[in-house]
Each structure stands twice: as structure tokens, then as C-alpha cells.
Design an enzyme around this catalytic site. Structure first.
Site, short mmCIF file in Angstrom:
data_model
loop_
_atom_site.label_atom_id
_atom_site.label_comp_id
_atom_site.label_asym_id
_atom_site.label_seq_id
_atom_site.Cartn_x
_atom_site.Cartn_y
_atom_site.Cartn_z
CG HIS A 40 44.21 36.23 40.89
ND1 HIS A 40 43.06 36.85 40.49
CD2 HIS A 40 45.22 37.08 40.53
CE1 HIS A 40 43.34 38.00 39.89
NE2 HIS A 40 44.64 38.17 39.91
CG ASP A 57 47.95 36.75 37.90
OD1 ASP A 57 48.00 35.66 38.52
OD2 ASP A 57 46.90 37.18 37.40
CD GLU A 58 45.82 41.37 38.31
OE1 GLU A 58 45.58 42.41 37.70
OE2 GLU A 58 44.95 40.48 38.52
CB VAL A 59 50.91 39.04 44.88
CG1 VAL A 59 50.88 38.78 46.37
CG2 VAL A 59 51.01 37.74 44.10
CD GLU A 98 52.30 40.03 37.92
OE1 GLU A 98 52.46 39.17 37.03
OE2 GLU A 98 51.24 40.65 38.09
#
Lengths: 666, 666
Positions: B242, B306-308, B358
Site C-alpha cells: 500500500h 497489510d496485504e503485501v 500480517e
């Protein structure tokens, strides 16, 4: 002349004031995320124009919900300013003409001056609407040539009886600019409070304001805000009457002995007056006006002069002696003397003096400007004598009259009166001002007292004299009222919050409905209540607009039905809804103590709605009136027709009365 | 334990969050123009208390319409602050306890600390209501002892996907304080934009913000505003994923070659990531966090995590080589390494690191705090391992779920799961955050997406665990929603303006009615549309609340009717109104191009209302169903039950379906 073709009717419903000349074509110029405007011409660098462009873009974005942002595409809008406009302060009569041409995917706004650009932008924003066919917004193709009828179009705004914070003043300035008004006449002192910081006479704010006043920095902030929007600001400091707040600070200015104090409670004492016989009074006025003349840059300066009590002078021995010694038979002669002295001071400080009718007298120099609160006749008579004048009579927004009432008033004509001024004399009539006194208006209600009705005065002062169609006015006023909300004016949203406050834990809807059928009483009748700057103004009369749209539409609907017998079912449906709301609102009114006094209003709405439905069923032939019904019905509604309940009127009563009258006696 | 007697039920309907312990007596302390508060005790001079008192008075005045002003009478309210509170920045776990005693014409607010005073004032303001009998407002006699269940009660607020101007942030802080929340978690960077001025790395705002960012002065202004209201501000800078806005400014931070740019359009590319293998990346992060750690005084600092996307790393040769050389089998191992490095940097700058689920891995130091967006289980598992945690899962306000849905979520329990933490481990669960992502929310709608639903999370985090009655929650939520408007939140008024914009020249009422029966689709279903920071969000789905009160009440009404057969007439009346509105709205929808796509919704409302009325008339026995009616009716409503129309759901469909099902087949 206004010409409409094609989608003209639609485009025209959005405009107030109506332009001088307009031709509407077919098609639209879409507003997209890439909307942008370029500006050229000698006036392009004028600060007002430069600041107005981002405001235009932001308002366009808000009105459409489109996140307009800079993109690397040609601008759809072109602004051309033919003249640079003069340096410095905006002047009376500055050119406001503009032309707007929307065609071939291009918007062109041309004006002689920066002021014209500001006026044209407002027209453009009023024209924005959804495009037919493809989802989106646009501006209809149109050619407009426009300029104002009068050069002085303003609002007289009392901030003494209730102080209005800076953010309120700014909001109203936005509204004024939106309807092309160009004067804020700021009534800054009265018996109830002195509202500007004086560095020279600091007791004025210390003892005369209850802590509610504008600092000089705030004044400058307002002046700059107004100037950016093409609005002149005329300060008013009322003297020699309406001056208790001066006297509270400097009792030596007063006629007779003190102590003086700011008036908190309307009943407590009549308007106090200055002593016009002492030189020290003029020394003070000279110093004071000198300071204020520097703070307020406009050429005009208002000194009030209204409602001076003769008793306060004649009853004071040394003043009576002075009058006798100077062969002044009446208090008016002494006021004439005072006015002349003040005019000399105002003139010395480089200003032209404005005052209310009462300053007029045979010795008054022709440089004075008369603001008439008494009627057109006094304005015309002043013009005959060579005075400039502006009309405020019958433009009093605080008296709760209808938009139609104000719309009918024209500075240049009056039914039954002959306007026999020469063209040169006629030119002395500069325009007019909507007038808002705040005795019964706190900041939370002020938007709703000003708007939307002030817009019809804006139209009277801007649009051609022939713009008088009432039905068109109301249709456009409704659109304008909604549109003004995009500026942040809260005339529609805040009354809802206030009704919500009254409803408390109850659902507000039935109160909304009942409230939409009533109006505050008119004229000065509401002033019979005890009031003052610290009175609590939270009852129903303070939470409703001055004019009920629903009641007016019902009245018109009844007339239409009685003429053509077509829409009876719709009227009956409305009456049924109102009857239900009147029933539903009663538990709330019974238990919410601030509402309890309005129970008779709910009962009135119930009775009127019930009887109205009966009358309609008889008129429509769906039922037959029992013997004696009409007489009984008349008796039933009589207590609610033309009756006041506290300070409220039930405005569906006249329509129901007409329906009952139309039923044949049986 | 909460005890209600006398007018308790009434008083209790106003409070959210509910206090820990409350006893309501009879009688009221009136609020009058002379309302004033004195303050004493060691904490009396605390700036937060000193500034809160005039705010309390102003809000009291606004809620009552009473022009409260200083008068020379004894103060009706007494505030006692037992401790001075510590110097400097507010800390996690600072005491917020207070007691409020309203009795004998006296209001006493006692607290250990200034924070407790702030919380107690909000309770007091929520209690203000009209007094029975004499017209006026007052506070019911009551004794309240109150303190929060969790120490971390916040809002996670994304200002990257749509930038939220300072005035919006301040408004939401007012709202948070009003419902006793104490954390603003400010999500300041993401793929779509970097939102804070960096003096050390100015390209961040120059190339990463589209010009939409807070200056450091504005940040300090917000921090001071929050501190005055007892709210801690935790900044979040999301990394290593992000992070497109970081990379747009400093491409050398990126995994793989650029060029990178801020994401304007959601579809254009997936989330970009930083390169965790280069020392220069950590040098930058050290410098950057060093600057921001100074700007933001709170002890906690959020670094996202988050969300890598594993592909972005594994697909880049030199990163894959690095992973192999360091025996990292999975991208998660590389992220663990990155997290550890960043934690060391955050720690070095005196802060505790917060990150999304995460970041959790076996090597993560116990000083890290886990924010769970995945569910209670990951929170509990982290607590078992010794990590502090906060819950965000199922508190996502942007996904348009109901207040009831969020209310059912508790950080300490979950149906079907066993909470087997020791008391010490349980203490590591600090509370939770309502979470608002702004992909589909511009500033004009953000209040309506946050409020009033955020208040139920505030109650979950503040009130005793046993506070779970849904009917009571909805009743109090309605009162709270109205009350929040006095703070200037526009969650009720702005959607009306947006509906008005859609209605254009048409009367808005039928659209109001139809809009009140629909909701946006739930979860991520709305994300199927093309969106981005410059998308136009002006359609109906953006102008309605996430939850329809009317539809919920109808659903409950149908259940009640089917159980007791009592309120059929009222239900029928509602359905008739909706049918009429659905008919009336069609010309508007046909001609207003931005609304045209919603015509099937109007038709659905019409069909459902018609069929619902028929079903009710059969159930009530006022008519008899013709042969085959039920089958036909089911077929008629089927296209509208559980169907989406664009991104809208017609939420009266389930209720009508139940009514039809209840009619016996014929």
C-alpha cells in the site's frame, strides 16, 4: 426583453433575478471533471476575478458532485474582462454588465469589469442542471445580456438586537452575492448593543456590547470577504436616538442624567437620546466617526437618525432652554440642527451621509442620502428636492410578510400614487434594501428569516421593471431556495433541527407537517411578547419560515379546484394527511413542555382538515351534506379562521373557509 | 449494573454508550439562562477542563435554544477533579472514570482526572431534555458511576483514498468525543496518496498527494483539537505494501523498476511494495519515521503491514536472490524480517509499533501491537503469545452492514469459539476500532457513513459486556443520531442535500421516500464498479445511509403483525404511501439523467408495495385472494427479493415476501 425558446421554460425556472435579455437554445455544454476557466483581457489580473475562479470551480463541483480537478485539456470556459476596473474601493454605480454565451461546447463570459464577471458567474451557476439523456450535469445553451436596473441593491442587517457572529455575516454575504446584491448595510449600534471595537473609545465595546462585538480585525476580514464578492459595506451607527449603548459607555453624551445602560429587555425603557446642545457631543462624534470612517472604506456612511423621542429633549430643562434660545419650536428643529452638524463631520471625514427619513429637513445639504422606511412618497419627495434615496419601506423581512407582498413593492411606482419625477430626479432613486431587524431573531434562525424572501427583492432591484409575474416568481424562488443551500446557508436545514429539538424523543414528522401549515403572525404583532437579547427563542414560532409554501399552494389549489373542479382528490389527500399529522402530534405536544402551548394549533389543523375533507366530498358529489351541515361547519371552523394562537396563524384556514362556503346550504 | 426507576426509561433512551451504573430518580434540574459551572480540586486548572467548560455551556445553549450567559447567581453545576492528571501527552489507560449526581437543583460531576470530566460532560449533555410541566429544558435527577470497559476505543480513518479536509477531521473528532471514544487512528498514506507534509522528504507531498495533504501546522492543529477532547491520535504510514505514494515520490524504495505513480484508478494496478533487501530503504524509513515520531506525540505508531503481494518480491530477481541467500522460503519470511527492522526503527524513536495482523510472526518482539482485521481468533492467539491487540474485524463501516451486525461483535467473545485466555492475557486485548476506508466515500458523504453506526462500537468498547439489547440499542441510536447533529455533524442533513441535487427541479419528497427503503449493497460488492479518487460519486447509492431505518422498522413490523395480527392497518398505510411515492418518483427518474438508472428500483418498490397491500388485505380479511393469487404474487416480487439493482438493494422486499408467504394458497 426576455425571449424563451426550446428548453427555455426549464432554464428560466432556475434564474433569480431574471436577466434583462435571454435566449435559450437547444443542447447543453456538459460539466465534467476537467471543467476549467481561462481569463483574458485588461481586467484578467484583478484580484476579485482571480479569487472568483477557484470559488466557481468549487461551487460547480459541489452542485454536481463531480470532483473537478486540473487536467491537461483545453478549458471549456473563457472569461474576458474588457476593462481593468478602477483601483481601490468599489463605488456606487460601478458597471456590473455581463454577457454569457453558452454554445458549441463552450462557455463564454464577457464583462466590462471584474464586477460584471462576478455577476455572470452567479447566473452560470444557477443554470447548472442534469443533462437530458446521458447521465451528468451541464449548462443549457443560452445567450444572456444582463445588467442591473438599480445601482444600490442591499440588505440592511441589524446585528445589535441580536449579535450575529462573523461566520453568519459571511454566510449572508455569500447569499447576497448569489442573488447579485451589492450592498451590506451593517446596523452596528442600537439601544441593545454596540458591536464594533473602537480603539479610540474602548468603553463602547467594554460597557456597551455585553462582550458581543467585532474586533477591528474581524471587521476588516468581513470587508475583504465582501469586496471579493462585489459587495459594498455601509456601516450604520444610529444617533441621536437608538443610542443607549453609546450612553452606557459615555453617559456624558446623554440628554439628562444617567445612569444609562444597554437595553436587555425591550420593556424596560424607551430609546435614549444624545444631547445635541453640548459641543462635547460633537467632539466625541467627530473623533468616533473619524475612527470609523477610516475603518470602513465605502464612500457612504450611515448615521441612523430614526425615531428620536421629542420628550427626552423637551423634558430636559437645559435642552429646552437651548431650543428657546435658538428659536427651535419643535424637537424636529433640534434634530435638523443635529443632523446638519453630523453631516458636516461625516463630510469632513470624506464620506457622504446616509440617514433614515427623519433626517430630512429643508436645511439639509443635498449631499445627504435618504433611506426611506416610511414609503415611496417620502423617497420621491426627497428626490424632487434633489436628494439621493433608497427604499426600505415594505421590505422589512422581520415582519413575516410573504414574498409576494415584498415583490409587489417597486421604488419607482406605487398603486394610486403619481410618480411625477423628471428623468434626472428619477435617477436619484438608487435602489433599495431588504431590512432585517433582529429583536426576535437569534443567529440560529436568521438564515430562515432572510432567505429565500430576500431573493425577490434582489430581483426587484436587478431585473427589468416588467418582471412581476407572481407564479413565475414563486417557482423560481423555490429553485433558488434549494440552490442557495449549496452555499452553506441553513434556511432549510436549521428549522428542521429546531423542530427536532421541540420533538425530542418523538418522531418529528407529524410536527414537520403541522408546522408547514402555520406562519408567525404579521407586522409588529409578535412584539407584544416580552423580548430582549437574552430571551429564549425556542418555541414553534421561531422554528418555522415566515411564509408557508404548503398553505399558499393549498390556497391556490382551492381556487383552482373551485374554478375547474379538477384536483379535488389531490386536495382531499392532502387534508387527510394533515388530519392524521394533527392527531399524531398531540401526544408529543402534550408531553414536550415547550410545545404544549401549541395544542390549540394542532386541534385547529385537525378540525379544519376534517371539515375541509367533508366539504370536498360534498362538492365532488361523493357524499351528500346532512341538513344543517354548512352552518355547523362554519361554526366549527370559525375559531381558527383569522385567529392568532399565541404568535401563530393557521394558514390553511382561509382555503377551508372557501371550500365550506362553496357547499350549497341544505 | 444499570437500575431504572421512575422516568428512567425516558432518560435511558438518550444515552449511548450506556453507563456502567445508573440510578434515575424523579424530578429535574432545570437548565436556565444562568446555567454555569464551577470547578475545583487539584485538576481544576488543567487546560482540557478549562476549555471544556465554555464548550459545555455553548452546547447546552444550542441543544436548548436558551441564550445562556454569565449572571451573578450561584452556579448550578459543580465539577470536582480529584487529581491533576499527569503532565504531557495522554496515555493508553489513563483513568476516565467519573460520577454524575443530579439532584436537589444541583449537578455534581466528580472525576479522578480531567479525562473523566470530559467523559462525564458528554453524559450530561445527552441527558438534557424538556422538563415535564413547566415549559423548559432540564436534566433528570440521576446518579451515575461510570468508567470504560476497554482503554482503546477508536476510529481507523482512511484519508488517502479520499482526502478529508481538516474541518472534516475536526468534526469527526467532535463525534468521537461525544460517544466517549479516545483514539483517532489516522491512516495517512496508501497507494492513492500521501497526506502529510514531510519537511525532510518533501517529494512525498509534492509527488505523492495530488496537492491534497495536511501541512505540519494543520496536523498540530488537529492534534491539539483531539487532545482537548481527550483523544489520542495514532498516525499510520502503511508499508511495505500500500505504498505507491511513497514510491511515486522516491522510486528507489520500490521492488523492481518504476516508474511508479499514485494510484488514481483502482483498476490500473495492484498495490506496489517497498524493497526490503536494500539498506537504503531502512535509511529512508529511519529518517522518515524519525520526523513523524516527533510530529505525532502519541506513544503508539502504526506502520500498516497489510496485504503485501508476494509476487512483487518473488518476481523480482535480486529480491528472490536475497531471500535464497538468507534462507527465506516464503514472502512472509521476508515481511517478518522487514517488520523486525521497522520495529527496531520505531522503537529507537521512542514509540511502540502497531501493525495489522500480517506483521505477526514468531520472531516479532512482544512490544508490537496487533490490529486484527481478520477476526477475534488472531487477536486471541496474539494475546496468548503476549502481544497487545485491538479488534477491527467486523467493524468496517465502509461495507454498509447494519448497526446490529457491528453491535454483535465483541473483542472478548465470538459464537462457536472458545476464549481461553488467562486474565493476564485477556488484559492484552486493549479494545477496538471502527474502521472506515474511503475508496467509495467523498467528504460530502463521510459523516453519513460514519454516523450514527460508529456509536454502537463506542458502546461496545465502553459499556459493560452485558449491554447487548438490540431494540434498546436502536432506540438509543436514533436519539444519539439526532443529538449528534447539534455538534455540526451532517450525517442527516447532507444526504438530504444530495437527494435534492438528484431531484433537481422536482419536489424531492417522493425520492426521499423511495430512498428511505433502499440500501447500498453489502461487503465488497460495490467495489466491482470502476472507482478512484477522481470518480464522480453522486448517484443514489452515495446519497443514502448504509442502513435503512424504515426498512428495518417495516421488517420488525411485519414480524410483530404476523405474531399478534395487531398493526396491519398501519403497515398497509405505509405500503400505500410507498406505492404512491414510487409512482410519483418515476417522472423525476425518467427526466433526471443521473437518476434514470434507478427506474427499476422505483418499479420494484411499486410492485412490492402493491403486492404487500394485497397480502395484508387478505390476511386482515378485508378481501379474499382470487384463485392462484399467491403463486402470481410470488412470481411478481421474485425479481426484487435479494436482487441488486446496480449497487442498491430494495430492503422492504424480505418483509413483503413474508407477508405473501403467510397468505394461505387458494
Amino acid at each position: 426583453m426576455t425571449t424563451f425558446v426550446g428548453v427555455a421554460a426549464m432554464a428560466a425556472t432556475f434564474l433569480m433575478p431574471l436577466p434583462k435579455d435571454m435566449t435559450v437554445g437547444t443542447g447543453f455544454v456538459p460539466i465534467t471533471v476537467s471543467f476549467a476557466a481561462t481569463v483574458s483581457g485588461p481586467g484578467a489580473q484583478d484580484a476579485r476575478v482571480q479569487k472568483a475562479i477557484p470559488r466557481l470551480v468549487a461551487r460547480m463541483a459541489r452542485q454536481t458532485g463531480i470532483p473537478i480537478h486540473p487536467m491537461n485539456v483545453p478549458a471549456v470556459m473563457e472569461i474576458v474582462v474588457a476593462e481593468a476596473g478602477h483601483e481601490g474601493v468599489q463605488k456606487l454605480g460601478d458597471n456590473e454588465r455581463y454577457s454569457l454565451t453558452v454554445a458549441d461546447n463552450h462557455i463564454k463570459l464577457e464583462a466590462d469589469t471584474p464586477l460584471g464577471v462576478l455577476r455572470g458567474m452567479e447566473t452560470l451557476l444557477q443554470l447548472v442542471q442534469q443533462t437530458p439523456g446521458a447521465p451528468g450535469f451541464g449548462v443549457p445553451n443560452v445567450v444572456i445580456h444582463d445588467e442591473p436596473r438599480f445601482p444600490w441593491r442591499g440588505l440592511s442587517f441589524d446585528v445589535s438586537r441580536h449579535f450575529m457572529p462573523v461566520e453568519v455575516v459571511k454566510r449572508e454575504l455569500d447569499g447576497l452575492a448569489a442573488v447579485k446584491m451589492n450592498v451590506l448595510h451593517w446596523h452596528l449600534s442600537d439601544d441593545e448593543g454596540f458591536r464594533v471595537e473602537s480603539k479610540k473609545y474602548p468603553k463602547l465595546q467594554e460597557l456597551g456590547s455585553d462582550g458581543m462585538y467585532y474586533t477591528q480585525d474581524q471587521v476588516r476580514e468581513v470587508l475583504a470577504y465582501a469586496a471579493d464578492r462585489g459587495i459594498r459595506v455601509i456601516p450604520e451607527f444610529d444617533m441621536p436616538g437608538h443610542s443607549s449603548s453609546f450612553l452606557a459607555a459615555y453617559p456624558e453624551l446623554g440628554s439628562g442624567p444617567g445612569p444609562f445602560h444597554v437595553v436587555h429587555d425591550h420593556e424596560e425603557e424607551p430609546s435614549l437620546v444624545m444631547d445635541p446642545t453640548k459641543e462635547t457631543t460633537y467632539e466625541f462624534i467627530d473623533g468616533f466617526i473619524g475612527e470609523m470612517a477610516e475603518l470602513f472604506p465605502d464612500e457612504y456612511f450611515h448615521v441612523g437618525g430614526d425615531e428620536v423621542s421629542p420628550k427626552k429633549w423637551i423634558g430636559t430643562p437645559h435642552i429646552k432652554e437651548y431650543m428657546d434660545a435658538h428659536h427651535m419650536a419643535k424637537a424636529a428643529d433640534l434634530q435638523a440642527y443635529f443632523s446638519k452638524r453630523v453631516l458636516d463631520i461625516v463630510t469632513k471625514h470624506g464620506k457622504r451621509m446616509v440617514g433614515w427619513d427623519e433626517i430630512l429637513n429643508k436645511d439639509l445639504p443635498k449631499t445627504a442620502v435618504i433611506q426611506s422606511w416610511r414609503g415611496q412618497a417620502s423617497l420621491w419627495s426627497a428626490a424632487k428636492d434633489g436628494y439621493q434615496g433608497i427604499l426600505s419601506a415594505n421590505y422589512y423581512l422581520d415582519l413575516s410578510y410573504s414574498a409576494e407582498h415584498h415583490y409587489a413593492v417597486d421604488p419607482m411606482k406605487q398603486p394610486g400614487k403619481v410618480f411625477d419625477l423628471t428623468p434626472e430626479q428619477a435617477k436619484l432613486i438608487l435602489g433599495g434594501e431588504g431590512t432585517m431587524w433582529e429583536e426576535l431573531c437569534s443567529p440560529e434562525m436568521v438564515d430562515a428569516r432572510l432567505w429565500p424572501r430576500l431573493a425577490v427583492m434582489a430581483e426587484r432591484f436587478w431585473s427589468p421593471e416588467s418582471t412581476t409575474d407572481v407564479a413565475s416568481m414563486y417557482e423560481r424562488l423555490d429553485a433558488t431556495s434549494k440552490w442557495l443551500e449549496w452555499l452553506g446557508l441553513n434556511h432549510r436545514t436549521n428549522p428542521r433541527l429546531m423542530l427536532q429539538r421541540l420533538a425530542g424523543p418523538y418522531p418529528v414528522e407529524p410536527l414537520d407537517t403541522v408546522a408547514s401549515l402555520v406562519e408567525p403572525t404579521k407586522g409588529y404583532s409578535r412584539h407584544a411578547q416580552k423580548y430582549g437579547i437574552f430571551s429564549t427563542l425556542n418555541r414553534l414560532e421561531f422554528a418555522i419560515p415566515s411564509e408557508s409554501d404548503t398553505a399558499r399552494e393549498f390556497r391556490n389549489g382551492v381556487d383552482a379546484y373551485l374554478a375547474d373542479k379538477k384536483t379535488g382528490e389531490e386536495l382531499q389527500r392532502h387534508l387527510a394527511t394533515w388530519e392524521q399529522a394533527a392527531k399524531d402530534v398531540k401526544p408529543m405536544m402534550t408531553n414536550q413542555s415547550v410545545l404544549t402551548q401549541e395544542l390549540p394549533v394542532a386541534e385547529g389543523v385537525r378540525v379544519l382538515s376534517e371539515v375541509g375533507q367533508q366539504a370536498l366530498s360534498f362538492l365532488r358529489g361523493t357524499a351528500k351534506p346532512p341538513a344543517g351541515w354548512k352552518k355547523e361547519a362554519e361554526a366549527k371552523i370559525a375559531p381558527y379562521v383569522d385567529q392568532r394562537f399565541g404568535d401563530l396563524l393557521i394558514q390553511i384556514a382561509p382555503g377551508v373557509k372557501k371550500l365550506v362556503a362553496a357547499v350549497p346550504a341544505s
